[in-house]
Design an enzyme around this catalytic site. Sequence first.
Site, PDB file in Angstrom:
ATOM      1  N   TYR A 178      -7.931  17.770  39.286  1.00  0.00           N
ATOM      2  CA  TYR A 178      -8.282  18.090  37.895  1.00  0.00           C
ATOM      3  C   TYR A 178      -7.968  16.929  36.950  1.00  0.00           C
ATOM      4  CZ  TYR A 178      -8.188  20.341  33.327  1.00  0.00           C
ATOM      5  OH  TYR A 178      -8.402  20.651  32.004  1.00  0.00           O
ATOM      6  N   SER A 232     -12.116  17.286  28.754  1.00  0.00           N
ATOM      7  CA  SER A 232     -12.718  18.613  28.942  1.00  0.00           C
ATOM      8  C   SER A 232     -14.238  18.598  29.037  1.00  0.00           C
ATOM      9  CB  SER A 232     -12.313  19.546  27.792  1.00  0.00           C
ATOM     10  OG  SER A 232     -10.936  19.822  27.860  1.00  0.00           O
ATOM     11  N   TYR A 251     -13.984  26.714  22.484  1.00  0.00           N
ATOM     12  CA  TYR A 251     -12.699  27.406  22.400  1.00  0.00           C
ATOM     13  C   TYR A 251     -12.678  28.489  21.329  1.00  0.00           C
ATOM     14  CZ  TYR A 251     -11.383  23.282  25.085  1.00  0.00           C
ATOM     15  OH  TYR A 251     -11.315  22.290  25.998  1.00  0.00           O
ATOM     16  N   LYS A 286     -15.621  19.666  32.290  1.00  0.00           N
ATOM     17  CA  LYS A 286     -15.569  21.052  32.758  1.00  0.00           C
ATOM     18  C   LYS A 286     -16.931  21.669  33.060  1.00  0.00           C
ATOM     19  CE  LYS A 286     -11.168  22.020  30.363  1.00  0.00           C
ATOM     20  NZ  LYS A 286     -10.584  22.640  29.159  1.00  0.00           N
ATOM     21  N   VAL A 335     -10.701  16.166  24.320  1.00  0.00           N
ATOM     22  CA  VAL A 335      -9.603  15.743  23.471  1.00  0.00           C
ATOM     23  C   VAL A 335      -9.614  14.230  23.221  1.00  0.00           C
ATOM     24  CG1 VAL A 335      -7.890  15.349  25.266  1.00  0.00           C
ATOM     25  CG2 VAL A 335      -7.171  16.278  23.061  1.00  0.00           C
TER      26      VAL A 335
END
Lengths: 301, 301, 301, 301
Positions: C185, C60, C237, C63, C255
Site C-alpha cells: 500500500y 490516494s 471523503y 486508490k 494528500v
Amino acid sequence: MSAALRELHDSLLSEEGGTLATYIPELARVDPALFGLALATLDGRVHAAGDADVPFTLQSISKPFVYARALADLGLEAVLSRVGAEPSGEAFNAISLEPGTGRPSNPMVNAGAILTTSLVSGDGPAARFERIRDTLSAFAGRRLELDEAVLASELETGDRNRALAYLMRNAGALRCEVDEALDVYFRQCALLATAEDVAVMAATLANGGVNPRTKEAVVPGPVAEHVLALMASCGMYDGAGEWLLRVGLPAKSGVSGGIVAVSPGQFGIGLFSPRLDVRGNSVRGVAASRVLAERFQLHLM
Amino acid sequence: MSAALRELHDSLLSEEGGTLATYIPELARVDPALFGLALATLDGRVHAAGDADVPFTLQSISKPFVYARALADLGLEAVLSRVGAEPSGEAFNAISLEPGTGRPSNPMVNAGAILTTSLVSGDGPAARFERIRDTLSAFAGRRLELDEAVLASELETGDRNRALAYLMRNAGALRCEVDEALDVYFRQCALLATAEDVAVMAATLANGGVNPRTKEAVVPGPVAEHVLALMASCGMYDGAGEWLLRVGLPAKSGVSGGIVAVSPGQFGIGLFSPRLDVRGNSVRGVAASRVLAERFQLHLM
Amino acid sequence: MSAALRELHDSLLSEEGGTLATYIPELARVDPALFGLALATLDGRVHAAGDADVPFTLQSISKPFVYARALADLGLEAVLSRVGAEPSGEAFNAISLEPGTGRPSNPMVNAGAILTTSLVSGDGPAARFERIRDTLSAFAGRRLELDEAVLASELETGDRNRALAYLMRNAGALRCEVDEALDVYFRQCALLATAEDVAVMAATLANGGVNPRTKEAVVPGPVAEHVLALMASCGMYDGAGEWLLRVGLPAKSGVSGGIVAVSPGQFGIGLFSPRLDVRGNSVRGVAASRVLAERFQLHLM
Amino acid sequence: MSAALRELHDSLLSEEGGTLATYIPELARVDPALFGLALATLDGRVHAAGDADVPFTLQSISKPFVYARALADLGLEAVLSRVGAEPSGEAFNAISLEPGTGRPSNPMVNAGAILTTSLVSGDGPAARFERIRDTLSAFAGRRLELDEAVLASELETGDRNRALAYLMRNAGALRCEVDEALDVYFRQCALLATAEDVAVMAATLANGGVNPRTKEAVVPGPVAEHVLALMASCGMYDGAGEWLLRVGLPAKSGVSGGIVAVSPGQFGIGLFSPRLDVRGNSVRGVAASRVLAERFQLHLM
C-alpha cells in the site's frame, strides 16, 4: 463541626469562578454570590454555614430520590429491566439509549430520570407527582414547595428533554404519554429545598433509608444501598470516575448549583452555590466536597 | 470463615455454565472444572477452598496493580494527564480514546492499561517489566513466575491490542515504540498467580498498600485508595455499574477466569474459575462474589 | 482547449491559500507554488498548462486504479464481499469498519484501500506491487517510477494505517500479514505521476477502460463504470456529497495535492497543486475543477 | 418501449418477496400484489405497465421535490447553510445532526426533510403546505390529493420524527414550532400520486425543471441539477453507494413502495410495488430499476 463548616465556607468565598446556568432562563436570575453548606449526622443534628437556609430548585438532585421511590414501588429487577445501571461516559443530556430497546443507560441522566419518573406508582400524572413530592418531603423531613416560575421556565425550554422522551416512546421504552411524563419530571425538578434539607435527605440515605430527624423509614435499607451505588457510579455524569477517585463519595449535582453527597453510615452533605463549571457542577460545591472528604476522611475506599 | 468458603465452593460446583476464553488459544487448554476461592484478612491470615493453589495467568487482573506502580512512580496528576479515570461504558477492548489527544478513557480497558504500563519507570522494556514483576510479587508476597506458553500465544493473537497501541502512538498518547509497550504488557498479563496470591494482593490494597503478611509497604496509602476508586468505577467494564449496584466492591476480572475484589479495611478476595459469561467474567467467580458480599455484608454503601 | 487551460491556470495563480500536507514529512518539502493542469480527450490528445509535467506521488489517487485492478481480478461480487461501497460520511483516515466483520466501508478511505490492495492477485507482496505498478502504468500509458524518499517517509509515519490494518486483521477482514499489506500500500502511494499522466489515467476510465493513447484495454468496460460510481459516491471523503452537488464529476484527491476527475465518455482531468484545504484537498485543484465543470458543462446531472 | 415495460412487469410478478411497511398502520392495509411501472420521455409521452394508475402516498418520494422548492425559494447557499449535502451512511430515520449546530446531514433523511419543509416560503403552515402541494402538482402535471386516512395514521405514529424535530429545535436548527413543521411534513408525505405521475415528476427533473407534458418551468435548470446530485449521493439512504454502483441513477424510494429514478436528459421513471426489503425499498421496484438501467444503458458513468 459547625466551626469547621464556617471556616470552609469563609475560605471558599473568594472563589468566584464559574457561570450561572442559562439554559433555563429563570435560573439565571439567582444571586450568584449565594453559598450554603450543611452536614447532617445520623443522630439527627444538622450543622450549617452560610446560606444553608436559602431554597433553590432541586433539578437533578431529585433524580436519586425519585429512583429510590421507583425501586421501593417496583423492586430492583423490575426497575433494572426498564432503566439500566451503567455509566454512559456521556453528558447529562446525552442520547444514551440502548439500541433496539430504547432503554436509557442509567437513572441519573435525563433520559433515565424521565423514564424512572414514569415508573412511580400513581393514578395519572397529578397523583404521581404528589407521591414523588411526598417522598422527597419525607426524605427532607418537611413539606417541599414548588417554584412555579422555574417550572414555567422549564416547560418553555425543555425541547431536548421532549426529544429524549419521544425517542424513548418511539422505541417502546416510555409507555405513557410524553406530555404526562415530562409534566411530572419538570415538576420534580422545580421542587424547592435548602442545603439543610438536602443534607437531611442525604443523611436519610446514609442511614439506610430512615430519616434521622423524623425517624420515618422512607425507603427500605436495600433501596438506600442501591441508590447510593448508582450515585457512586453515575451521579456525576461524564466526570463520575474522577469524582469517585478524588472525593470518593456517592453524590449528585444539579444545574441550579446544588450538590448532594453521602458518606454511608456517617453523614449527609448538602451544598449550594449557583456558579457552575463547564461540566455543570457547582464550582464551590465541588471544592467544598473535596475539602470535606479529605478533612473528615470520608473517601469510601 | 474457612468453613464458609468451603461451603460456598461446594454449593457452586454444580454451576457449569459459561465457556472458556478462546481468543488466546493457550487459555482454551485449561481444565474448565477448576474452582478456587481465597480470602485474606488484614491480620495476615488466608482462608481458602478448592483449587486456590492452582496458578493461572493474571491477564487483566494485573491492570490495577500496574496502575498502582505508575501512580507511585509518577503521582496522580501526571498519570491522569496521560490516562483518564472515566468509565467508557464500553467493552474491555473498546477503542475509547479521547478525540484529539488519543488519551485512553481509563486504565482498566486494554488501551489504558497498555499506556499505563508504558508509564512505569524503567530503562527499557526489560527493566520496566522487572519493575512490574517485582511490584506484583510484592503485592502477592512471593515471586511470581511467567507462563511462557501463554505469553507466546498472546504475542500471536494480539492484533487488536497492536491496533490500539498504534492508534495511541499515532495520536501522540503512547510515546514509546509499540512493540516495546506491547512486549511488557503481554508479559504482565502472562504472570502466574493463585487465588491465594490474588487474595493477598487484594488485601494489600485493602490495607492501605501494606502487604498484611510481609508487612512491606508496597505502595503509599493514597495510591491504594486511588486504585480502589478506579476498580469501583471502571473495573468490570461495561458491567461496572451493575456490579457496584449488586456486589458493591471494587473489583477486576481477567479473561483467564480470575477475579480480584477488595473490601477496603477488611478483606482481600481472590477467585478463580475459567468458564466465562458473555461479558468475559468468570461465572462462578461472579456468583461467589455476590454471595460473599451479602454473607459478610461487604457492600460499600 | 489548451488556451482555456492556460487562462484558467493564470487566473488561479494568485490563489495562495491552503497549507502543505505535513503528516508525511517528505511531502512538506515540495515547492508550494507548483500548479499543473491537464485534460485528456478520448481521441488521445492531452492539453496542459503550468507544471503539468512535474511528477508528484499519487497517494490516494492510486486508490480507484488499484480498485479497478481488484475488480478485474476477482469480479464485483467477490470484491464487494470484502470491501463495502457506501460513503461513511467520515474523514479519509476514519475507523469505519462494519461491526462484527471488520469490512471497511468503501475502497476510497484508507482502511478500504489497504484491504483492496491485499486483494490484488499476486504471489507475495513484491509480485502484487509489480502487478499494481503495471496496471497504473498501463492506465497512464508509461512506466511509473517510485519515489523512494517519500516511501521511506510514509513507512516512518504510518502508525494510523498500521492501526487500521491490525483492526481489520483482528476482525478477520484482512487475511494477509499486516506488514505485507502495508508495504504494498505504501508503495502504490509513492508512485510518481504528472498531471498529464493523471489526465490520461482518468481518460482511460472515461473511455470504458481503454487507454485513449495506447489503445490498450487496461480493464473491462463494466469495471471502469463501477470505479467511476465509487469515485462519485465516496471519492471526496466527508465532502463527497457537496462535491457531487457543485462539481458533479467522479473524482479522487490525494494528500500530495493531486486531483483526478472524470467526465464519462468525454474527458480525463489531472490537476496538481500542493496547498491543501482543511479537508485535505488541493485548494487550486478544487477551484479549477469547479471552473472546468461549469465552463465545459461537465456536471453529470 | 411500452412492450418492454409490460414484459418487465410480467417477468417480475412472480417476485413476491418483502413485506409491507408496518410502522404507519394505514400503509399495512394496501394490496401487496400491486405493481405499476411508468417511464416518461422528454417529448411528453408516458409509457406504463401494470398498476401504474393506482395512487399511493408519496412518503419520502416527496423529499427531493420539496428540496427543489426550497432551493428555488432561497437559493443554494442559503439552503446549504441550514441542511447539509453529505450522505450520513445511516438509515432514513437516523439522528444525524451536526454536533453543535444541529444541522441535519442531508435533505433525504427525515431530519433534513423536516427542516427543508420548514424553509419553504409561506405565511404559516397552511400556506406553506399549499405551496408544496402546488409545486408537487406542477411537477406531476395535475392536482395531487391528500390521503386523510394515511395522514391521520402518520400523526399517531410519528414519535421518532417528533424527537428529531425537538432535537433540531433545541439546537437552534429548526426555527419554527415543532408541531407546525411536522404538520406540513406529514401532509406532504400523505400526498397521493400514481407511478405515471411519479414518472412525469422525474421527467421534469430530467428535463431541467420543465414539465415535458405541460411545458411549465417548475424550477430553474440549476435547481433540477442540484436535486439530482443530492438524489445520487443520498437518495437511497445507507444503500446509496451500492445503488449508484449497480443502477447508476439518481433515485429516491418511499416507504409506501414507490421509487422515483431519473436518467438526466433522457427519462423519468416511476415504480410502485408495496413489498419492501430490509432497507425499506420496494423489492420489485429495485429489481425493475436494475433491469431498466441495464436494458436502456442508463448508468450515469
